[in-house]
Design a protein around this motif. Structure first.
Motif, PDB file in Angstrom:
ATOM      1  N   PHE A  61       0.919  -1.232   0.005  1.00 52.75           N
ATOM      2  CA  PHE A  61       0.018   0.376  -0.149  1.00 52.75           C
ATOM      3  C   PHE A  61       0.930   1.374   0.115  1.00 52.75           C
ATOM      4  O   PHE A  61       0.508   2.429  -0.673  1.00 52.75           O
ATOM      5  CB  PHE A  61      -0.957  -0.182   1.273  1.00 52.75           C
ATOM      6  CG  PHE A  61      -1.484  -1.371   1.340  1.00 52.75           C
ATOM      7  CD1 PHE A  61      -2.102  -2.061   0.330  1.00 52.75           C
ATOM      8  CD2 PHE A  61      -1.696  -2.008   2.519  1.00 52.75           C
ATOM      9  CE1 PHE A  61      -2.675  -3.230   0.576  1.00 52.75           C
ATOM     10  CE2 PHE A  61      -2.399  -3.188   2.834  1.00 52.75           C
ATOM     11  CZ  PHE A  61      -2.708  -3.998   1.857  1.00 52.75           C
ATOM     12  N   GLY A  91      -3.911   3.226  -3.225  1.00 56.64           N
ATOM     13  CA  GLY A  91      -3.641   2.404  -2.291  1.00 56.64           C
ATOM     14  C   GLY A  91      -4.818   1.750  -1.530  1.00 56.64           C
ATOM     15  O   GLY A  91      -4.874   0.405  -1.427  1.00 56.64           O
ATOM     16  N   ALA A 218      -0.989   4.432   2.229  1.00 60.62           N
ATOM     17  CA  ALA A 218      -0.591   4.894   0.975  1.00 60.62           C
ATOM     18  C   ALA A 218      -0.606   6.446   1.220  1.00 60.62           C
ATOM     19  O   ALA A 218       0.438   6.879   0.341  1.00 60.62           O
ATOM     20  CB  ALA A 218      -1.746   4.574  -0.061  1.00 60.62           C
TER      21      ALA A 218
END
Lengths: 324, 290
Positions: A61, A91, A218
């Motif tokens: 991620f 992500g 992310a």
């Protein structure tokens, strides 16, 4: 109820004035980096700490956020202020997809840890081989220092931007812990069968948790890309970030609001101190010593402080408060 | 060379590499079968064993094959002590704690080796390193053939130990029902540690067989451990024949996908198999237990 947000406000205020005390670029870079790791760890903590699903592959991620941020700018000319939320969404989408596959297959415990590890490795190999992501040479985000381009002449400004994201993460975690969803998630962690028997849709809860978790991690990846303006597969999808995102909450306090932040600051601070101390003693940098310290800390925490440093702190306070 | 010969030589290389993978996976599957945990320190232990072979050869001049019995004994003792006095007490009997403690051990070992030996890639130079055996049109590397045979010998010895000795019976008893085994007088902690020691000894043997043709750096174990996880999952956690067949299969898949997809994408075949097997049939192709 409102007062539970007061500690967050105090912590953020303390962190916000830190750059005023220093003009050293090294210190500011270190602080920004530590907060980026803390943010990634906050993401891990939602799924691992509150949900009890230990991911060993949050690099998947982090890396998607980082590559998303860099490639949207370099390949598509998208403004970084728009690219950052887009990279976060990318992500989260990767997280939702991995979650849908592995939770539907009823993977948990070691199996879940293994499958996330394998997904992160697949992403790393692909990013390393594919021309679009720059292959083994990596991607370079061109230097163009202006606020509209999310590149600042003063390092403190970027630090405050990262801090704002960490603050948002703290508030989000606190709100989640107090909401019904947080209670469901903890119920799934404690006993999934019992939670299902009480009518909790455990699959939906875990899916929401991994989506939220991967989105936050992310975002940390996107900030990392913008901070250092360079990425390759080993940085973005490397196991270092999977490990640090997992270590920080465990050392700070699993499933607590402040655990990831405290853990990341202590962990990276100790790592840096060890590197400097040993570097002075031996007259040169020794690679890997900071990570040896991380590993020792992890084992000590599991053995003696299962609730992390925050848990230890609570124990000490209780001891002090006890009437003599 | 004809394309068929290239294919056959890739197959043969895959099988020989696969046998060593199987040896690495044997230790992992044995520990999983008994302790029901995944030992994340497995890869780092292999790296440590490979450095031990390197040091034995570079500093003491001991041939890897001669070092084999001694190193296997040393790693058995180390594995025994680590499980008995570190992993066991630190994890309080909780599975996810064991996962984290072994992860911590792997971080410590890998980076201590990095600090001690730096990130340089090292290899040892033995007189038979490049000797080959000619089979038809194929040239097979002698040390790799030795590794191939050695892996099967170790698997057979392990099977004999488990099937024919009292210790083996106790290990199988603890694997099936540890409370029951404890009730009839089996020392469960001791058996756990013995199993862990056997897993580490398998790695020492693998390291001695690998080093004549392989190189070592502080991260080399990672390359093996994910492959070993794949094999263990594929062959069924805890299954010895599963580990052998899975190892050979994965060796061939890696070699062939390296041939057709190129060096950098070659490894991806293994991970895709790994993910697919985990998602579709986590008990493995040969595993009986859920």
């Amino acid at each position: 109820m409102r007062s539970s947000y007061l500690p967050i406000a105090i912590a953020v205020a303390v962190l916000a004035v830190l750059p005023l005390g220093t003009s050293s670029n090294t210190t500011l870079n270190f602080l920004s980096f530590a907060l980026i790791v803390a943010l990634a760890a906050q993401g891990w903590n939602i799924l691992g700490g509150y949900g009890g699903q230990f991911s060993f592959g949050h690099a998947a991620f982090f890396g998607t956020g980082a590559y998303g941020m860099a490639l949207l700018q370099v390949r598509f000319g998208i403004n970084p202020w728009l690219a950052l939320p887009l990279a976060t969404l990318m992500g989260a989408a990767v997280g939702a997809a991995i979650g849908a596959l592995s939770f539907r297959a009823r993977l948990r415990g070691s199996y879940f840890a293994l499958v996330t590890l394998a997904f992160a490795e697949v992403f790393r190999i692909l990013a390393n081989a594919w021309g679009f992501t720059g292959g083994a040479a990596g991607v370079l985000v061109p230097l163009r220092i202006e606020a509209a381009n999310m590149q600042f002449a003063d390092r403190a400004t970027f630090y405050w931007l990262v801090l704002a994201c960490v603050a948002a993460g703290l508030v989000l975690t606190q709100a989640m812990a107090r909401a019904r969803f947080g209670a469901w998630l903890v119920a799934v962690r404690e006993n999934e069968e019992a939670a299902r028997a009480l009518g909790v849709d455990s699959l939906a809860v875990k899916l929401r948790a991994i989506t939220l978790s991967s989105g936050i991690t992310a975002l940390a990846g996107g900030l990392y890309a913008q901070k250092f303006l360079y990425l390759d597969a080993g940085i973005a999808y490397g196991s270092w970030i999977s490990v640090e995102a997992l270590l920080a909450p465990i050392i700070g306090g699993l499933g607590t609001v402040f655990g990831p932040l405290v853990g990341a600051l202590v962990l990276l601070g100790l790592g840096e101190a060890t590197k400097i101390a040993l570097g002075h003693a031996l007259g040169g940098a020794v690679p890997g010593v900071d990570l040896v310290v991380f590993g020792v800390l992890l084992i000590l925490c599991v053995a003696f402080a299962p609730r992390g440093l925050l848990g230890l702190g609570a124990n000490v306070r209780r001891l002090l408060r006890r009437p003599v | 060379m004809l394309p068929l010969d290239i294919f056959l030589s890739a197959m043969a290389n895959g099988l020989m590499m696969g046998a060593v993978y199987a040896l690495v996976a044997l230790g992992l599957t044995l520990v999983y079968g008994v302790l029901h945990i995944i030992n994340f320190a497995h890869g780092a232990t292999l790296t440590a064993a490979m450095y031990a072979v390197y040091v034995a050869h570079a500093a003491l001049g001991v041939d890897p094959y001669l070092a084999l019995p001694g190193l296997a004994a040393i790693f058995f003792a180390l594995g025994y002590m680590v499980q008995r006095w570190v992993i066991g007490p630190a994890s309080h009997g909780d599975d996810s704690n064991i996962l984290l403690v072994t992860l911590g051990l792997s971080i410590i070992m890998e980076n201590a080796l990095l600090a001690g030996f730096r990130s340089d890639t090292r290899s040892i130079d033995v007189p038979y390193g490049f000797s080959v055996v000619e089979v038809g049109n194929l040239f097979l590397s002698t040390p790799k053939l030795v590794a191939f045979a050695g892996s099967f010998v170790v698997a057979a010895l392990l099977w004999l130990l488990l099937a024919r000795t009292d210790t083996g019976r106790a290990i199988r008893a603890v694997a099936k029902e540890k409370t029951g085994a404890a009730l009839v007088g089996v020392r469960v902690e001791h058996i756990y540690a013995v199993t862990f020691g056997l897993g580490a000894a398998c790695l020492a043997v693998a390291a001695c067989l690998l080093m004549p043709t392989f190189l070592v750096n502080p991260r080399i174990g990672n390359a093996f451990v994910l492959v070993a996880f794949t094999i263990v999952v594929l062959g069924g956690m805890g299954s010895i024949p599963g580990a052998l067949i899975g190892g050979l299969f994965v060796g061939v898949v890696e070699s062939l996908s390296g041939l057709y997809l190129g060096e950098s994408l070659g490894q991806i075949g293994i991970f895709l198999i790994f993910i697919l097997v985990l998602l579709a049939r986590p008990t493995g192709l040969f595993g009986a237990r859920a």
